[in-house]
Scaffold this motif. Structure first.
Motif, PDB file in Angstrom:
ATOM      1  N   ILE A 588      26.493 -21.599  86.520  1.00 27.17           N
ATOM      2  CA  ILE A 588      27.403 -20.453  86.575  1.00 27.17           C
ATOM      3  C   ILE A 588      27.067 -19.408  85.518  1.00 27.17           C
ATOM      4  N   PHE A 589      27.143 -19.812  84.265  1.00 27.21           N
ATOM      5  CA  PHE A 589      27.111 -18.838  83.174  1.00 27.21           C
ATOM      6  C   PHE A 589      25.767 -18.098  83.116  1.00 27.21           C
ATOM      7  N   ILE A 590      24.677 -18.833  83.007  1.00 29.62           N
ATOM      8  CA  ILE A 590      23.359 -18.200  82.911  1.00 29.62           C
ATOM      9  C   ILE A 590      22.974 -17.483  84.215  1.00 29.62           C
ATOM     10  N   PRO A 591      23.191 -18.074  85.406  1.00 23.40           N
ATOM     11  CA  PRO A 591      22.893 -17.340  86.647  1.00 23.40           C
ATOM     12  C   PRO A 591      23.680 -16.035  86.786  1.00 23.40           C
ATOM     13  N   SER A 652      34.297 -15.355  91.996  1.00 25.39           N
ATOM     14  CA  SER A 652      33.501 -14.248  91.447  1.00 25.39           C
ATOM     15  C   SER A 652      32.015 -14.442  91.736  1.00 25.39           C
ATOM     16  N   MET A 653      31.542 -15.693  91.700  1.00 25.66           N
ATOM     17  CA  MET A 653      30.130 -15.952  91.987  1.00 25.66           C
ATOM     18  C   MET A 653      29.816 -15.754  93.475  1.00 25.66           C
ATOM     19  N   PHE A 654      30.777 -16.032  94.336  1.00 26.00           N
ATOM     20  CA  PHE A 654      30.590 -15.733  95.766  1.00 26.00           C
ATOM     21  C   PHE A 654      30.422 -14.220  95.977  1.00 26.00           C
ATOM     22  N   ILE A 655      31.167 -13.426  95.194  1.00 20.89           N
ATOM     23  CA  ILE A 655      31.027 -11.971  95.298  1.00 20.89           C
ATOM     24  C   ILE A 655      29.639 -11.545  94.821  1.00 20.89           C
ATOM     25  N   VAL A 656      29.128 -12.171  93.756  1.00 19.59           N
ATOM     26  CA  VAL A 656      27.782 -11.872  93.262  1.00 19.59           C
ATOM     27  C   VAL A 656      26.741 -12.142  94.346  1.00 19.59           C
ATOM     28  N   VAL A 657      26.857 -13.304  94.985  1.00 22.72           N
ATOM     29  CA  VAL A 657      25.924 -13.657  96.064  1.00 22.72           C
ATOM     30  C   VAL A 657      26.031 -12.657  97.207  1.00 22.72           C
ATOM     31  N   SER A 658      27.260 -12.276  97.550  1.00 23.24           N
ATOM     32  CA  SER A 658      27.462 -11.299  98.636  1.00 23.24           C
ATOM     33  C   SER A 658      26.863  -9.946  98.279  1.00 23.24           C
ATOM     34  N   ALA A 659      26.985  -9.562  97.007  1.00 24.66           N
ATOM     35  CA  ALA A 659      26.430  -8.283  96.568  1.00 24.66           C
ATOM     36  C   ALA A 659      24.909  -8.252  96.744  1.00 24.66           C
ATOM     37  N   ILE A 746      21.109 -18.471  93.383  1.00 25.14           N
ATOM     38  CA  ILE A 746      22.442 -18.475  92.758  1.00 25.14           C
ATOM     39  C   ILE A 746      23.449 -19.205  93.644  1.00 25.14           C
ATOM     40  N   PHE A 747      23.340 -19.023  94.958  1.00 21.90           N
ATOM     41  CA  PHE A 747      24.258 -19.689  95.893  1.00 21.90           C
ATOM     42  C   PHE A 747      24.102 -21.208  95.827  1.00 21.90           C
TER      43      PHE A 747
END
Length: 769
Positions: A588-591, A652-659, A746-747
């Motif tokens: 999570i944090f580093i990715p 929030s990480m799902f949003i990053v992947v979607s972006a 990341i996913f």
């Protein structure tokens, strides 16, 4: 006694009035400056291209003679050639032929012996400065404008330049009538603003009798006045520039009509017709292509074909109003951008002015009192604003400058090499974190900040002087080392202050405002004064945090928190032995910080490759920041209450992947801006949740404050260091595929985190799950 209180009250009002008025004038001046520089550059470049139409015709004649062996330094008939050009360009003062080393070979008097152009013009003469086109440049020097056109020999080697010297009133300069007109409007609006502010400050109750100020009401009134003044001055700018663009376009039109008419007359006076001239249509097309302010060039005839012109025929030139509209739209975008960041700028500096003017300079003041706590939080916010302002002025073009200085390094792919300055900056930060975390308790946070400020200054200064890739990479590492020292000292102070949560919130507010102002101001200035000058300015501004701390924050110290007697090595082993911590950091944090390289590293290069200006790139950063600022509080509250910390992090990480997937799917500039917006949304609430999760990990809570912040900063910089490297490796496979691979990576790590948390036992800190 009452008189003294009244005097103190009036004095406080006058001080705040003068500061506020000064800030408004500075903001309006900056607006006028960036708009004027953009307009003046476009205006002067358009004029240079216009006059180069006639100049290029003479250059072609000279090059034709050189092709058949005529030497440039013994060119019989050059005097007549230059004289003919003065008949076409009535505005020109002088015309010269100069060599690349600045020696003058000919002028309007004929041969010239032992004379040189000033050294300040050499770079423009060899087309390293003031470049308009590949073979055209200009420079304003001592109130005259020098336009250079390249002359090549038969081997296409640059052997000389044709130089046209124009008087002061032709090209726009700082003392031109248009500039004076804008300054006059600025003064007039400033006087009106001063009158309004005087009435509000001196005749209303914004400043209370106890020297306190209703901050909320004051900021509303202040921002309203500032907004009205900005919009009024911007409207004046827009109107003046629109008229000036039209005047320039019609000047170009008249000159082109005169030039082409003169050429046609010369053809017919020689007993020829356009039937005998090959390439006339290409000649017309080349003129139109070189002048964006011209839409169409045609030949209007009366009773004859276009190739059998009589004296009754004429050249018809149409002005490109689309070009004028495009330039005005760019100026409008700049005005809106400056208006947005001026709100950040004014709010931060006004709040800081309140703190400085209304604080009580009492050495025995209780730092735990409500007033002292509010003062400490306000000073932290102001200090953080200035730090980020100077630290991030170069963020939008670090990779672009590296692209300009590119040279192969250790066999690495170009994409990886372009990310090395950013990675070096983060590596410098990591080294600083390790050293500062060990020494801050011994040397004190102020000493650490002073050292960091000097290294940041040195790094930015060296960046401006860098002429090769290696020096540039090293200079960014030095700047990163300095910023790492500064942030370690400041973060350690923030978590030591009373009411820590509020202190962290003020720190974050100042950081976001400073970052947004820094990237936008830096980007807009880089467009106008160049990358080097912007680096130098950032170096100068790095002095402000040092002076700020020395003058205003001498009484604050970091808290010494009691910890266990376990050695530092044992604590580190306990930390990395915590499976929950390792999974969180790795998945999570580093990715999350690796994904941030899309903004810091990839977006500037991608946007520049699609001909976006540095100002446009800055607007992308601003878009990302606005989503963080305005959605952060709302989404953080919602995610905390509805999802919980862990689920909020996952979302929030799902949003990053979607972006990233959005950009992978479309790969356009529009998709890049959408990706920036989505990344801003993810960071707006996800960053706070990840930080909270990290600081409550089992191995972190047992550390001293400065050590805990060192671990946190280390992991942040590690992720940001790896980001450009991983993006560079992935992009070597292609843009869309590379971004897609990172999104997939990341996913998959996110799935590992979700699965691991279902399998791991729940620790005692249940509030985080």
């Amino acid at each position: 006694m009452k008189n003294n209180k009244a005097d103190n009250l009036n004095f406080a009002r006058y001080k705040v009035l003068l500061v506020v008025f000064g800030l408004i004038v500075i903001i309006m001046s900056f607006t006028g400056f960036v708009n004027y520089i953009s307009f003046a550059n476009n205006y002067n470049e358009s004029l240079a291209k216009t006059y180069a139409v006639a100049g290029n015709e003479k250059v072609r004649e000279i090059e034709y003679a050189l092709k058949y062996g005529k030497p440039i330094d013994n060119f019989f008939g050059m005097h007549e050639t230059l004289e003919e050009l003065t008949e076409v360009i009535a505005d020109v003062d002088d015309i010269k032929i100069v060599t690349p080393n600045g020696a003058i070979l000919y002028d309007l008097e004929g041969f010239v012996i032992d004379k040189h152009i000033p050294d300040e013009l050499i770079n423009a003469a060899v087309f390293n400065e003031g470049l308009v086109d590949e073979n055209l440049s200009y420079k304003i020097f001592q109130n005259q404008t020098y336009v250079f056109i390249e002359i090549n020999d038969y081997n296409s080697h640059h052997v000389a330049s044709l130089v046209m010297v124009f008087p002061q009133d032709i090209f726009l300069q700082l003392d031109s009538p248009l500039t004076m007109q804008l300054v006059t409007y600025l003064i007039l609006i400033a006087v009106i603003v001063l009158g309004l502010l005087s009435i509000i400050f001196l005749k209303t109750r914004l400043v209370h009798k106890d020297n306190t100020i209703n901050k909320k009401r004051f900021l509303i009134v202040f921002i309203a006045i500032m907004g009205i003044a900005q919009m009024l001055y911007s409207s004046v700018n827009y109107h003046v520039y629109h008229n000036a663009y039209n005047d320039m376009a019609y000047t170009s039109k008249e000159f082109i009509v005169s030039t082409i008419d003169n050429n046609i007359e010369n053809i017919y006076s020689s007993g020829l017709s356009l039937d005998n001239i090959e390439g006339f249509e290409s000649y017309i097309e080349s003129i139109k292509t070189s002048l964006p302010q011209i839409d169409e060039i045609g030949l209007v005839t009366k009773g004859e074909s276009e190739l059998q012109l009589t004296s009754a025929n004429k050249v018809d030139v149409l002005v490109s109003y689309d070009y004028i509209d495009q330039q005005m739209f760019r100026i409008l975008l700049d005005m809106i951008t400056v208006l947005i960041i001026s709100v950040f700028f004014m709010v931060e500096l006004t709040l800081l002015a309140f703190i400085i003017f209304l604080r009580k300079p009492d050495k025995n003041l209780n730092l735990q009192s409500n007033g002292a706590v509010a003062t400490s939080h306000g000073l932290v916010r102001g200090l953080t604003f200035f730090i980020n302002l100077c630290a991030f002025m170069s963020l939008t073009f670090i990779a672009i400058v590296m692209n300009n200085l590119y040279q192969p390094i250790l066999g690495l792919s170009k994409d990886v090499v372009l990310g090395l300055p950013l990675s070096a900056e983060m590596l410098g930060g990591i080294i600083a974190i390790i050293l500062a975390g060990w020494s801050i308790s011994k040397q004190g946070w102020r000493t650490i900040l002073y050292i960091g400020g000097m290294f940041l200054l040195l790094g930015n200064l060296l960046s401006g002087f860098s002429n090769d890739a290696i020096t540039y990479i090293v200079s960014r590492a030095i700047a990163g080392f300095g910023l790492g020292y500064i942030l370690m000292s400041l973060r350690s102070l923030v978590v030591s202050l009373p009411k820590t949560n509020i202190a962290i919130a003020e720190f974050a507010a100042g950081a976001i405002a400073g970052l947004n102002c820094g990237v936008v101001i830096g980007g807009m200035l880089a467009d106008r004064i160049g990358y080097d000058a912007t680096f130098y300015l950032a170096a100068i501004l790095a002095i402000i945090p040092i002076l700020f701390v020395r003058r205003l924050m001498g009484e604050y110290e970091i808290e010494q928190r009691e910890t266990s007697d376990i050695s530092a090595l044992a604590k580190f082993i306990n930390f990395i032995a915590d499976k929950k911590a390792i999974v969180f950091l790795a998945c999570i944090f580093i990715p999350f910080f690796i994904s941030g390289a899309f903004l810091d590293y990839f977006f500037p290069l991608f946007a520049a490759s699609h001909d976006l200006t540095q100002s446009d790139i800055s607007r992308g950063f601003l878009l990302h920041g606005l989503f963080i600022i305005y959605l952060g509080p709302l989404l953080t509250k919602y995610a905390t209450n509805k999802l919980g910390n862990k689920n909020g992090i996952i979302f929030s990480m799902f949003i990053v992947v979607s972006a990233l997937a959005t950009f992978m799917a479309f790969g356009t500039i529009a998709a890049a801006f959408v990706t920036l917006a989505l990344l801003g949304i993810a960071e707006s609430f996800g960053m706070a949740m990840k930080t909270s999760y990290f600081l409550n990990l089992k191995g972190i809570k047992d550390l001293e404050i400065n050590q805990g912040m060192a671990y946190f900063s280390f992991m942040v910089n590690l992720g940001r260091m790896l980001g450009p490297i991983m993006f560079g490796i992935a992009l070597s496979l292609g843009i869309k595929m590379g971004i897609g691979i990172i999104a997939l990576f990341i996913f998959l790590l996110l799935l590992v985190f979700i699965f691991s948390n279902r399998q791991m036992p729940i620790h005692s800190n249940k509030s985080l799950s």
